[in-house]
Design a protein around this motif. Structure first.
Motif, PDB file in Angstrom:
ATOM      1  N   ALA A 126      20.428  73.379 125.605  1.00  0.00           N
ATOM      2  CA  ALA A 126      20.618  71.928 125.580  1.00  0.00           C
ATOM      3  C   ALA A 126      21.699  71.547 124.577  1.00  0.00           C
ATOM      4  O   ALA A 126      22.537  70.673 124.847  1.00  0.00           O
ATOM      5  CB  ALA A 126      19.302  71.233 125.236  1.00  0.00           C
ATOM      6  N   ALA A 127      21.701  72.181 123.418  1.00  0.00           N
ATOM      7  CA  ALA A 127      22.713  71.888 122.410  1.00  0.00           C
ATOM      8  C   ALA A 127      24.097  72.319 122.876  1.00  0.00           C
ATOM      9  O   ALA A 127      25.088  71.609 122.658  1.00  0.00           O
ATOM     10  CB  ALA A 127      22.354  72.581 121.098  1.00  0.00           C
ATOM     11  N   CYS A 128      24.186  73.469 123.520  1.00  0.00           N
ATOM     12  CA  CYS A 128      25.468  73.976 124.011  1.00  0.00           C
ATOM     13  C   CYS A 128      26.068  73.034 125.051  1.00  0.00           C
ATOM     14  O   CYS A 128      27.278  72.773 125.046  1.00  0.00           O
ATOM     15  CB  CYS A 128      25.282  75.370 124.604  1.00  0.00           C
ATOM     16  N   LEU A 129      25.239  72.503 125.939  1.00  0.00           N
ATOM     17  CA  LEU A 129      25.716  71.661 127.030  1.00  0.00           C
ATOM     18  C   LEU A 129      25.874  70.197 126.646  1.00  0.00           C
ATOM     19  O   LEU A 129      26.391  69.406 127.440  1.00  0.00           O
ATOM     20  CB  LEU A 129      24.752  71.771 128.223  1.00  0.00           C
ATOM     21  N   GLY A 130      25.419  69.821 125.468  1.00  0.00           N
ATOM     22  CA  GLY A 130      25.488  68.422 125.092  1.00  0.00           C
ATOM     23  C   GLY A 130      24.491  67.565 125.848  1.00  0.00           C
ATOM     24  O   GLY A 130      24.801  66.430 126.243  1.00  0.00           O
ATOM     25  N   ALA A 131      23.294  68.094 126.035  1.00  0.00           N
ATOM     26  CA  ALA A 131      22.246  67.365 126.756  1.00  0.00           C
ATOM     27  C   ALA A 131      21.739  66.193 125.915  1.00  0.00           C
ATOM     28  O   ALA A 131      21.981  66.119 124.701  1.00  0.00           O
ATOM     29  CB  ALA A 131      21.093  68.303 127.093  1.00  0.00           C
ATOM     30  N   THR A 132      21.026  65.293 126.583  1.00  0.00           N
ATOM     31  CA  THR A 132      20.462  64.116 125.927  1.00  0.00           C
ATOM     32  C   THR A 132      18.961  64.079 126.167  1.00  0.00           C
ATOM     33  O   THR A 132      18.505  64.213 127.302  1.00  0.00           O
ATOM     34  CB  THR A 132      21.083  62.823 126.491  1.00  0.00           C
ATOM     35  N   VAL A 133      18.190  63.907 125.104  1.00  0.00           N
ATOM     36  CA  VAL A 133      16.739  63.848 125.188  1.00  0.00           C
ATOM     37  C   VAL A 133      16.307  62.384 125.139  1.00  0.00           C
ATOM     38  O   VAL A 133      16.783  61.607 124.306  1.00  0.00           O
ATOM     39  CB  VAL A 133      16.086  64.625 124.030  1.00  0.00           C
ATOM     40  N   VAL A 134      15.424  62.005 126.072  1.00  0.00           N
ATOM     41  CA  VAL A 134      14.947  60.629 126.161  1.00  0.00           C
ATOM     42  C   VAL A 134      13.586  60.535 125.478  1.00  0.00           C
ATOM     43  O   VAL A 134      12.680  61.330 125.763  1.00  0.00           O
ATOM     44  CB  VAL A 134      14.828  60.169 127.630  1.00  0.00           C
ATOM     45  N   VAL A 135      13.444  59.565 124.575  1.00  0.00           N
ATOM     46  CA  VAL A 135      12.235  59.420 123.761  1.00  0.00           C
ATOM     47  C   VAL A 135      11.715  57.996 123.880  1.00  0.00           C
ATOM     48  O   VAL A 135      12.488  57.037 123.830  1.00  0.00           O
ATOM     49  CB  VAL A 135      12.540  59.746 122.277  1.00  0.00           C
ATOM     50  N   ARG A 136      10.413  57.849 124.040  1.00  0.00           N
ATOM     51  CA  ARG A 136       9.779  56.531 124.087  1.00  0.00           C
ATOM     52  C   ARG A 136       8.821  56.395 122.918  1.00  0.00           C
ATOM     53  O   ARG A 136       8.035  57.311 122.632  1.00  0.00           O
ATOM     54  CB  ARG A 136       9.007  56.357 125.394  1.00  0.00           C
TER      55      ARG A 136
END
Length: 276
Positions: A126-136
């Motif tokens: 996830a860090a390598c690809l520049g992913a985004t984590v969604v948090v509520r």
């Protein structure tokens, strides 16, 4: 050992789950492949488990707007076997290395991200690809860049009153190449060292795991993509980023040696793929 007594809650909505978390002394149960052993060894004693496995919308696995959206209840095995994962090749390549097949049949992608094990594959990908984590949380929804999610071993920037509801991986850009490799004593064991690599043009992004208390990301310019030419660069990088103490499975120097070799090999491989 057995887990200490706890209350069990299966909410009907994400908002209800957040309310229970905000009340305090609660932990989220999704796949349970990391949480249950922690409970069994009494390393954690939450008062309430909040089961999110049947919450509406958290089982989504869709390609949309140039991203692969994976909900918090989506099992790793489902992602591994899906057609959608072909749009994000690095996730597909890493998935068979995540634990064992039986664990992947229950474990979730978002659960691995939230657990933040230093040797885990998915936080590094996830860090390598520049992913985004969604948090509520009680204050609404927010997004966290995967590179900023993990703040230490088993520690993230997600608050105790917040719930990870999904992750978004960008689909592979044209002309991109990828590499993934790890070394473990046995397949499925914790990685002694591992790399996730993305290459486009002469630019490479490398995320190392198993060698620090969190994924370590570095960006490199590839002047010569030959593995032999890359080794001095990756060996120097390995000596810089490996800061874990040695243990019975390998010294700090051994892990640095592994990382240098893996990094050069996978950057060269990703470069060949990108320019095929």
């Amino acid at each position: 050992m057995k887990a200490a007594p706890f209350a069990y809650c299966r909410p009907d909505s994400v908002d209800e789950a957040v309310d229970v978390l905000a009340a305090g002394d609660a932990k989220v149960l999704a796949g349970g492949q990391s949480l249950v052993p922690v409970l069994a060894m009494r390393l954690g004693r939450p008062g309430t488990l909040v089961d999110i496995t049947r919450l509406p919308g958290l089982d989504s696995l869709v390609l949309e707007d140039g991203q692969l959206h994976i909900g918090a209840a989506v099992r790793q095995r489902r992602v591994e076997r899906s057609t959608e994962v072909a749009a994000v090749p690095l996730v597909g390549r890493a998935m068979p290395f995540v634990g064992h097949r039986e664990l992947r049949s229950r474990g979730t992608v978002c659960g691995s991200l939230a657990h933040a094990d230093p040797a885990a594959e998915l936080p590094a990908v996830a860090a390598c690809l520049g992913a985004t984590v969604v948090v509520r949380g009680p204050r609404g929804e927010r997004t966290v860049a995967a590179r900023e999610l993990v703040t230490g071993a088993m520690t993230t920037s997600v608050g105790p009153d917040e719930l990870v509801t999904g992750v978004r991986f960008p689909v592979a850009a044209p002309g991109a190449g990828f590499g993934f490799a790890e070394i473990a004593r046995r397949h499925g064991d914790f990685a002694l060292a591992g790399v996730a690599v993305r290459v486009r043009g002469d630019e490479a992004v490398l995320a190392a795991f198993g060698v620090s208390d969190r994924p370590v990301v570095r960006e490199l310019t590839v002047d010569d993509p030959a593995e032999a030419a890359l080794r001095p660069v990756t060996d120097a990088l390995a000596r810089e980023v490996v800061d874990t103490d040695g243990d019975a499975h390998g010294s700090r120097g051994y892990r640095a040696r592994l990382l240098g070799v893996l990094a050069a090999r996978e950057i060269a491989r990703a470069h060949r793929e990108a320019h095929a």
